[in-house]
Write a protein that holds these residues in place. Structure first.
Motif, short mmCIF file in Angstrom:
data_model
loop_
_atom_site.label_atom_id
_atom_site.label_comp_id
_atom_site.label_asym_id
_atom_site.label_seq_id
_atom_site.Cartn_x
_atom_site.Cartn_y
_atom_site.Cartn_z
N LEU A 1 -9.11 49.14 -33.86
CA LEU A 1 -7.70 48.86 -34.16
C LEU A 1 -7.15 49.87 -35.17
O LEU A 1 -7.75 50.08 -36.24
CB LEU A 1 -7.57 47.44 -34.73
N ARG B 1 -1.31 46.99 -35.92
CA ARG B 1 -0.55 46.04 -35.12
C ARG B 1 0.87 46.04 -35.69
O ARG B 1 1.06 45.96 -36.91
CB ARG B 1 -1.16 44.64 -35.22
N VAL C 1 -4.57 51.35 -30.57
CA VAL C 1 -6.02 51.24 -30.54
C VAL C 1 -6.62 52.59 -30.16
O VAL C 1 -6.13 53.26 -29.24
CB VAL C 1 -6.47 50.16 -29.53
N ALA D 1 -1.45 48.93 -26.91
CA ALA D 1 -1.80 47.73 -26.14
C ALA D 1 -0.81 46.61 -26.43
O ALA D 1 -0.22 46.54 -27.51
CB ALA D 1 -3.22 47.28 -26.48
N CYS E 1 0.02 42.98 -27.52
CA CYS E 1 -0.59 42.00 -28.41
C CYS E 1 -0.04 40.62 -28.03
O CYS E 1 1.10 40.29 -28.38
CB CYS E 1 -0.29 42.31 -29.87
N VAL F 1 -12.36 46.12 -31.62
CA VAL F 1 -11.56 45.24 -30.75
C VAL F 1 -11.99 45.45 -29.31
O VAL F 1 -12.73 46.38 -28.98
CB VAL F 1 -10.04 45.51 -30.89
N LEU G 1 -10.18 45.27 -25.30
CA LEU G 1 -8.94 45.24 -24.52
C LEU G 1 -9.27 44.95 -23.07
O LEU G 1 -10.33 45.33 -22.56
CB LEU G 1 -8.22 46.59 -24.60
N TRP H 1 -4.66 43.40 -25.71
CA TRP H 1 -5.62 43.14 -26.77
C TRP H 1 -6.14 41.70 -26.61
O TRP H 1 -5.38 40.75 -26.62
CB TRP H 1 -4.93 43.34 -28.12
#
Length: 238
Positions: A12, A15, A23, A33, A35, A51, A53, A67
């Motif tokens: 990550l 965000r 990412v 990505a 969220c 993380v 995905l 995500w």
């Protein structure tokens, strides 16, 4: 619930704008990505975290990844709130949620009143039970908290469930803890005191409060065990 295809590993970067995350993939490519979580994701959005995905099935989608998971020191955490109802539906079908078994019928996304929809309607004989499911990603000192941000919508759902009880139906709420390090559930009065107050009121009116922990891995998320509910916990009392 098993993921339909292998999840993609990444780190990550950030965000932002609630529904976006940058990412860094293992191959060195940086991607944006989707969220699927509208909450604050407190404690679950630390840059540098591992993380996972899921790739988009539609090649024309603007964000080609969603995500799904973040790795914390003690547990994987499922951050996709869109999976919550699927996890509950699977648990109901497999009779994992013992407090709500058995059922003759399970209906999803049902209207309750003029302006509300509730996640499930369970029927057993002549009894009807309205069930709302909520996702939890926030755990502090072993306590799973909901919500992680002020939620007017959440309070509206509680009021709708109370109205169902007043109309002679049964009602319940199930908190889905998408991580494996919770020992107890409590309303997050330090984040949304009005929600905590409404939850206690709904419980006093006869609403059943359930909390279930999920086993979370990069291959599967599955509800497993109930977690005790404590409506009296507050940050100041810890």
């Amino acid at each position: 619930m098993r993921f339909p295809s292998p999840l993609v590993k990444g780190t990550l970067l950030r965000r932002y704008q609630r529904f976006l995350a940058d990412v860094l993939l293992e191959n060195g490519q940086s991607v944006t990505a989707h969220c699927p979580n509208s909450g604050s994701m407190m404690g679950c959005n630390l840059p540098g975290s591992e993380v996972r995905l899921s790739p988009a099935s539609n090649p024309k989608r603007k964000t080609q990844y969603t995500w799904e998971l973040i790795r914390l020191p003690a547990t994987w955490v499922g951050i996709n709130t869109h999976l919550t109802n699927h996890l509950v539906a699977e648990a109901l079908e497999q009779h994992i949620i013992a407090e709500l078994s058995p059922q003759d019928e399970v209906h999803r996304e049902v209207r309750l009143g003029a302006h509300s929809r509730i996640d499930f309607l369970l029927r057993r004989g002549q009894l009807s039970l309205y069930l709302e499911a909520k996702n939890i990603t926030l755990v502090e000192d072993g306590i799973a908290y909901f919500p992680d941000a002020v939620t007017d919508r959440g309070r509206k759902h509680l009021r709708s469930l109370v109205e169902a009880i007043e109309d002679g139906h049964q009602a319940a709420i199930c908190y889905v803890i998408q991580r494996e390090d919770a020992a107890v559930f409590a309303p997050a009065a330090h984040i949304d005191p009005m929600y905590a107050k409404e939850l206690r009121r709904a419980h006093a009116c006869g609403m059943q409060i359930l909390a279930y922990q999920a086993r979370v891995t990069p291959e599967e998320i599955k509800l497993t065990v109930p977690v005790p509910v404590d409506l009296g916990i507050s940050v100041s009392s810890r």
